[in-house]
Design a protein around this motif. Structure first.
Motif, PDB file in Angstrom:
ATOM      1  N   GLY A 131      55.529 -12.324  24.934  1.00 18.28           N
ATOM      2  CA  GLY A 131      54.776 -11.188  25.458  1.00 18.28           C
ATOM      3  C   GLY A 131      53.511 -11.654  26.163  1.00 18.28           C
ATOM      4  N   LYS A 132      52.802 -10.708  26.758  1.00 13.42           N
ATOM      5  CA  LYS A 132      51.575 -11.029  27.475  1.00 13.42           C
ATOM      6  C   LYS A 132      50.386 -10.354  26.803  1.00 13.42           C
ATOM      7  CE  LYS A 132      51.789 -10.936  32.015  1.00 13.42           C
ATOM      8  NZ  LYS A 132      51.972 -10.383  33.374  1.00 13.42           N
ATOM      9  N   VAL A 133      49.231 -10.965  26.944  1.00 11.92           N
ATOM     10  CA  VAL A 133      47.975 -10.381  26.493  1.00 11.92           C
ATOM     11  C   VAL A 133      47.105 -10.228  27.720  1.00 11.92           C
ATOM     12  CG1 VAL A 133      45.950 -10.642  25.021  1.00 11.92           C
ATOM     13  CG2 VAL A 133      48.189 -11.449  24.216  1.00 11.92           C
ATOM     14  N   GLU A 134      46.659  -9.005  27.963  1.00 15.18           N
ATOM     15  CA  GLU A 134      45.823  -8.716  29.138  1.00 15.18           C
ATOM     16  C   GLU A 134      44.468  -8.186  28.687  1.00 15.18           C
ATOM     17  OE1 GLU A 134      46.592  -9.233  32.299  1.00 15.18           O
ATOM     18  OE2 GLU A 134      48.719  -9.681  32.095  1.00 15.18           O
ATOM     19  N   ARG A 135      43.432  -8.613  29.392  1.00 21.69           N
ATOM     20  CA  ARG A 135      42.076  -8.121  29.135  1.00 21.69           C
ATOM     21  C   ARG A 135      41.617  -7.354  30.359  1.00 21.69           C
ATOM     22  NH1 ARG A 135      39.421 -12.903  29.128  1.00 21.69           N
ATOM     23  NH2 ARG A 135      37.537 -12.030  28.253  1.00 21.69           N
ATOM     24  N   ILE A 136      41.160  -6.126  30.138  1.00 19.27           N
ATOM     25  CA  ILE A 136      40.781  -5.245  31.238  1.00 19.27           C
ATOM     26  C   ILE A 136      39.255  -5.193  31.364  1.00 19.27           C
ATOM     27  CG2 ILE A 136      40.793  -2.844  32.044  1.00 19.27           C
ATOM     28  CD1 ILE A 136      43.578  -2.588  30.782  1.00 19.27           C
ATOM     29  N   SER A 137      38.779  -5.427  32.582  1.00 21.51           N
ATOM     30  CA  SER A 137      37.345  -5.348  32.862  1.00 21.51           C
ATOM     31  C   SER A 137      36.893  -3.896  32.836  1.00 21.51           C
ATOM     32  CB  SER A 137      37.028  -5.955  34.225  1.00 21.51           C
ATOM     33  OG  SER A 137      37.376  -7.313  34.244  1.00 21.51           O
ATOM     34  N   PHE A 138      35.615  -3.706  32.558  1.00 16.02           N
ATOM     35  CA  PHE A 138      35.058  -2.361  32.493  1.00 16.02           C
ATOM     36  C   PHE A 138      34.606  -1.881  33.862  1.00 16.02           C
ATOM     37  CE2 PHE A 138      34.301  -4.153  28.227  1.00 16.02           C
ATOM     38  CZ  PHE A 138      35.088  -3.265  27.511  1.00 16.02           C
ATOM     39  N   GLU A 139      34.905  -0.659  34.163  1.00 15.60           N
ATOM     40  CA  GLU A 139      34.487  -0.037  35.420  1.00 15.60           C
ATOM     41  C   GLU A 139      33.178   0.726  35.234  1.00 15.60           C
ATOM     42  OE1 GLU A 139      34.658   1.244  39.426  1.00 15.60           O
ATOM     43  OE2 GLU A 139      35.659  -0.379  38.369  1.00 15.60           O
ATOM     44  N   PHE A 140      32.980   1.280  34.030  1.00 14.45           N
ATOM     45  CA  PHE A 140      31.802   2.093  33.751  1.00 14.45           C
ATOM     46  C   PHE A 140      30.995   1.446  32.634  1.00 14.45           C
ATOM     47  CE2 PHE A 140      35.148   4.909  35.275  1.00 14.45           C
ATOM     48  CZ  PHE A 140      34.500   5.559  36.319  1.00 14.45           C
ATOM     49  N   ASN A 141      29.683   1.430  32.789  1.00 10.65           N
ATOM     50  CA  ASN A 141      28.797   0.870  31.768  1.00 10.65           C
ATOM     51  C   ASN A 141      28.464   1.976  30.770  1.00 10.65           C
ATOM     52  OD1 ASN A 141      27.095  -0.764  30.341  1.00 10.65           O
ATOM     53  ND2 ASN A 141      25.383  -0.529  31.766  1.00 10.65           N
ATOM     54  N   ILE A 142      29.409   2.244  29.869  1.00  9.34           N
ATOM     55  CA  ILE A 142      29.271   3.350  28.921  1.00  9.34           C
ATOM     56  C   ILE A 142      29.961   2.970  27.616  1.00  9.34           C
ATOM     57  CG2 ILE A 142      31.358   4.533  29.721  1.00  9.34           C
ATOM     58  CD1 ILE A 142      28.176   6.361  28.730  1.00  9.34           C
ATOM     59  N   SER A 143      29.468   3.512  26.530  1.00  8.07           N
ATOM     60  CA  SER A 143      30.107   3.338  25.225  1.00  8.07           C
ATOM     61  C   SER A 143      29.762   4.543  24.368  1.00  8.07           C
ATOM     62  CB  SER A 143      29.612   2.055  24.537  1.00  8.07           C
ATOM     63  OG  SER A 143      28.260   2.210  24.133  1.00  8.07           O
ATOM     64  N   THR A 144      30.543   4.752  23.325  1.00  5.34           N
ATOM     65  CA  THR A 144      30.248   5.842  22.400  1.00  5.34           C
ATOM     66  C   THR A 144      28.875   5.643  21.781  1.00  5.34           C
ATOM     67  OG1 THR A 144      32.585   6.257  21.956  1.00  5.34           O
ATOM     68  CG2 THR A 144      31.011   7.005  20.293  1.00  5.34           C
ATOM     69  N   SER A 145      28.558   4.414  21.399  1.00  5.76           N
ATOM     70  CA  SER A 145      27.245   4.135  20.795  1.00  5.76           C
ATOM     71  C   SER A 145      26.115   4.474  21.764  1.00  5.76           C
ATOM     72  CB  SER A 145      27.154   2.667  20.372  1.00  5.76           C
ATOM     73  OG  SER A 145      28.117   2.394  19.382  1.00  5.76           O
ATOM     74  N   ALA A 146      26.284   4.149  23.042  1.00  3.28           N
ATOM     75  CA  ALA A 146      25.263   4.460  24.045  1.00  3.28           C
ATOM     76  C   ALA A 146      25.120   5.973  24.233  1.00  3.28           C
ATOM     77  CB  ALA A 146      25.603   3.794  25.371  1.00  3.28           C
ATOM     78  N   ILE A 147      26.230   6.688  24.189  1.00  7.74           N
ATOM     79  CA  ILE A 147      26.180   8.145  24.307  1.00  7.74           C
ATOM     80  C   ILE A 147      25.424   8.734  23.115  1.00  7.74           C
ATOM     81  CG2 ILE A 147      27.563  10.268  24.229  1.00  7.74           C
ATOM     82  CD1 ILE A 147      29.729   8.676  25.801  1.00  7.74           C
ATOM     83  N   ILE A 148      25.730   8.266  21.920  1.00 10.01           N
ATOM     84  CA  ILE A 148      25.044   8.757  20.716  1.00 10.01           C
ATOM     85  C   ILE A 148      23.547   8.487  20.815  1.00 10.01           C
ATOM     86  CG2 ILE A 148      24.770   8.395  18.226  1.00 10.01           C
ATOM     87  CD1 ILE A 148      27.849   7.831  18.169  1.00 10.01           C
ATOM     88  N   GLU A 149      23.183   7.277  21.228  1.00  7.76           N
ATOM     89  CA  GLU A 149      21.767   6.919  21.367  1.00  7.76           C
ATOM     90  C   GLU A 149      21.068   7.794  22.398  1.00  7.76           C
ATOM     91  OE1 GLU A 149      19.184   3.038  22.726  1.00  7.76           O
ATOM     92  OE2 GLU A 149      21.037   2.728  21.573  1.00  7.76           O
TER      93      GLU A 149
END
Length: 157
Positions: A131-149
């Motif tokens: 199988g393959k393992v893929e890592r996807i780059s982020f398009e948006f600088n956002i996270s749940t923790s950042a939203i909560i903060e």
């Protein structure tokens, strides 16, 4: 579709017999945001069927702390299931998706680019059977923790 593991395994067996490629990713997906949507859209492009393993509420509490999750697992699962590219959502109780990955045997395992390959749970297993393992780059600088903060700071009295 929000689905139990046993039913998911049966469905995936049938789909694989038709030549479909299974993509798997997982996460807490607490306070669904544009970063999640982008990531899941890109993950879906890597195969024919996208399965999302969703950490249960108890699992999220152990990983993120007692104040999390913000949204209960039923709501998080519903939101994920509502996204166009997500085919199946399966809730798991463990802290890692290792058991799910072992049972599902995805053709492609996906995580964010913030994960080193050596730290991706199940990567060795998936690679061991071709199988393959893929890592996807982020398009948006956002996270749940950042939203909560941001909410806390905006509404602090």
């Amino acid at each position: 579709m929000i689905i139990e593991l046993e039913e998911l395994l049966r469905v995936l067996k049938e789909e694989r017999e038709k030549g479909k490629r299974v993509v798997f990713t997982n996460g807490c997906f607490d306070i669904l945001h544009a970063g999640h949507a982008y990531y899941l859209k890109k993950a879906r492009e890597l195969g024919d069927i996208l399965v999302v393993g969703l950490n249960s509420d108890a699992s999220v509490r152990r990983i993120k702390g007692e104040k999390r999750p913000i949204m209960p697992q039923e709501m998080r699962a519903y939101l994920l299931d509502s996204l166009k590219g997500v085919d199946y959502v399966v809730i798991f109780e463990e802290d890692t998706p290792e058991r799910l990955i072992e049972l599902i045997k995805p053709d492609v395992l996906v995580k964010g680019s913030d994960w080193d390959l050596k730290d991706i749970v199940g990567a060795d297993m998936v690679l061991s059977y071709g199988g393959k393992v893929e890592r996807i780059s982020f398009e948006f600088n956002i996270s749940t923790s950042a939203i909560i903060e941001r909410i806390i700071n905006a509404y602090r009295c």
